[in-house]
Design a protein around this motif. Structure first.
Motif: not given
Length: 99
Positions: A6-35
């Motif tokens: 019953g916890l599998q959907p919650e773990r999957t959702q948290l994994a997707w959120r962690r992935t998005l958080l990581t990609l957000t950090g990478v994108t912010v750093l890319l934009v900062r570097l591009a400035l």
């Protein structure tokens, strides 16, 4: 021994959120570097932001369960493609900054 299924959907959702958080950090750093760069660097940062928006849309659809069910089977390969694209953009921006 497996955990509560019953916890599998919650773990999957948290994994997707962690992935998005990581990609957000990478994108912010890319934009900062591009400035600090020229217009080509800004275009690469724009591509990074578009990739991040795509990842956001995929994560949102997975979290809310919206959209066609058959489209969800493509969400993992698309997220992997977006992550690889952001990694490639990172390498290109760093290499352009080294010259």
């Amino acid at each position: 021994m497996t955990g509560d299924p019953g916890l599998q959907p919650e773990r999957t959702q948290l994994a997707w959120r962690r992935t998005l958080l990581t990609l957000t950090g990478v994108t912010v750093l890319l934009v900062r570097l591009a400035l600090a760069g020229d217009q080509a660097d800004a275009a690469l940062a724009g591509l990074a932001v578009l990739g991040w928006l795509g990842a956001l849309a995929l994560t949102w659809r997975r979290a809310t369960g919206t959209g066609p069910r058959r489209a969800q089977r493509w969400s993992f390969p698309l997220m992997a493609l977006i992550a690889a694209g952001l990694a490639l953009l990172s390498v290109v921006l760093v290499a352009r900054g080294q010259r």
